[in-house]
Design a protein around this motif. Structure first.
Motif, PDB file in Angstrom:
ATOM      1  N   ASN A 231       0.826  -1.222   0.000  1.00  0.00           N
ATOM      2  CA  ASN A 231       0.000   0.000   0.000  1.00  0.00           C
ATOM      3  C   ASN A 231       0.853   1.261   0.000  1.00  0.00           C
ATOM      4  N   ARG A 233       1.849   3.506  -2.324  1.00  0.00           N
ATOM      5  CA  ARG A 233       1.350   4.740  -2.942  1.00  0.00           C
ATOM      6  C   ARG A 233       0.238   5.363  -2.093  1.00  0.00           C
ATOM      7  N   GLN A 234      -0.618   4.552  -1.520  1.00  0.00           N
ATOM      8  CA  GLN A 234      -1.660   5.053  -0.628  1.00  0.00           C
ATOM      9  C   GLN A 234      -1.046   5.814   0.544  1.00  0.00           C
ATOM     10  N   GLU A 237       0.237   9.202  -0.543  1.00  0.00           N
ATOM     11  CA  GLU A 237      -0.853  10.159  -0.749  1.00  0.00           C
ATOM     12  C   GLU A 237      -1.443  10.631   0.579  1.00  0.00           C
ATOM     13  N   GLU A 302      -2.300  13.516  -5.304  1.00  0.00           N
ATOM     14  CA  GLU A 302      -2.000  12.480  -6.287  1.00  0.00           C
ATOM     15  C   GLU A 302      -0.953  12.957  -7.290  1.00  0.00           C
TER      16      GLU A 302
END
Length: 319
Positions: A231, A233-234, A237, A302
């Protein structure tokens, strides 16, 4: 795992404490925003407004007489965390992982009594752990159950991930692993292990303890060169959204990965330490300057994450 000595790191753009304090903290952090990150309760409330999840809040103890309600609350809990709202550097945080009869077992394995925990709450309210010794409030949170792939990397305590965010861009990250020296806490200055992470992939790079290069966890013997954060990239962000939430231009975002809830915000830091550079084997300064030289900033988390992944990815090492 590649290692760069402190001398070479300085030549490679190490950010010094003075330059950090004057050129980045002093320049990009408005004083009016500090209460949002210096108070963990305020951090939780503002994070919720920006869809950044945090561990569940069980109780806020503001007055001495409210400590009696704590006894009622924990009677039905096996695990929980007690934190001073205005504590810093991990001071005053007590993590209880389970019960053993009338005793509560800390993350380090040491037993404590209910009376000891109540005295700890009283000390928090008196300001024993707060910045400047001012009166404080205590937060009781749900216990984070770390995801299995990360739990095996740490010793007793919950591993966390520090991401340095500049102008909303994640610029450098590391995984922090608890040790016997750190008493089950993920604080590098107390002896936790820092593992540098590739900002593009979340894969481990270098590892340090007490600013010395290591390749194995000192307690578990686990090799630290092949860790990958799910996870990822989550999480980047989430860290980036904290810029909109606080307005702070330079900060550390501390995240954990719960086995059920997934990534959670643990706390924010307006004065993040510099050991992250040693863990990454790379100085922060070139990355900060890259962001400063942008002609136009990206408007959404993003977009900023996508830029950081492209700009700060580590080159693939050829064998």
């Amino acid at each position: 795992m590649n290692w760069i000595s402190p001398f070479r790191l300085k030549r490679a753009g190490m950010l010094s404490m003075n330059r950090r304090n004057v050129g980045y903290i002093g320049r990009y952090n408005e004083r009016s925003s500090y209460p949002l990150v210096d108070n963990k309760l305020k951090t939780k409330l503002i994070a919720a407004e920006y869809d950044v999840p945090t561990p569940r809040l069980l109780q806020v103890v503001r007055q001495q007489h409210e400590i009696s309600h704590f006894r009622e609350l924990v009677d039905e809990l096996d695990g929980f965390a007690i934190k001073p709202a205005k504590g810093s550097g991990g001071k005053g945080i007590t993590v209880i992982t389970r019960r053993d009869g009338d005793d509560y077992i800390k993350a380090s394995g040491a037993p404590v009594t209910l009376e000891t925990l109540e005295r700890h709450l009283s000390n928090i309210l008196a300001g024993l752990y707060s910045l400047g010794g001012t009166p404080d409030v205590a937060i009781v949170e749900s216990l984070v159950q770390p995801a299995a792939d990360l739990a095996k990397c740490s010793f007793q305590g919950v591993p966390d991930i520090r991401i340095v965010v500049f102008q909303g861009y994640p610029v450098m990250a590391m995984l922090r692993l608890a040790t016997t020296d750190s008493d089950g806490k993920a604080n590098l200055h107390q002896g936790a292990v820092g593992v540098g992470l590739d900002i593009a992939t979340g894969h481990s790079l270098n590892a340090v303890q007490f600013n010395r290069a290591i390749h194995l966890h000192p307690d578990t013997g686990l090799a630290l060169g092949n860790i990958a954060i799910e996870n990822w990239r989550q999480m980047l962000e989430m860290a980036s959204r904290c810029y909109e939430a606080t307005g702070l231009g330079y900060m550390g975002v501390d995240l954990v990965v719960d086995a059920i809830e997934g990534p959670l915000l643990l706390e924010l830091n307006a004065r993040p330490g510099l050991a992250i550079q040693m863990a990454n084997g790379e100085g922060l300064l070139p990355r900060l300057r890259t962001i400063e030289q942008l002609k136009r900033f990206h408007l959404t988390p993003e977009e900023r994450v996508a830029y950081a992944i492209k700009a700060f990815a580590r080159p693939i090492q050829q064998n």
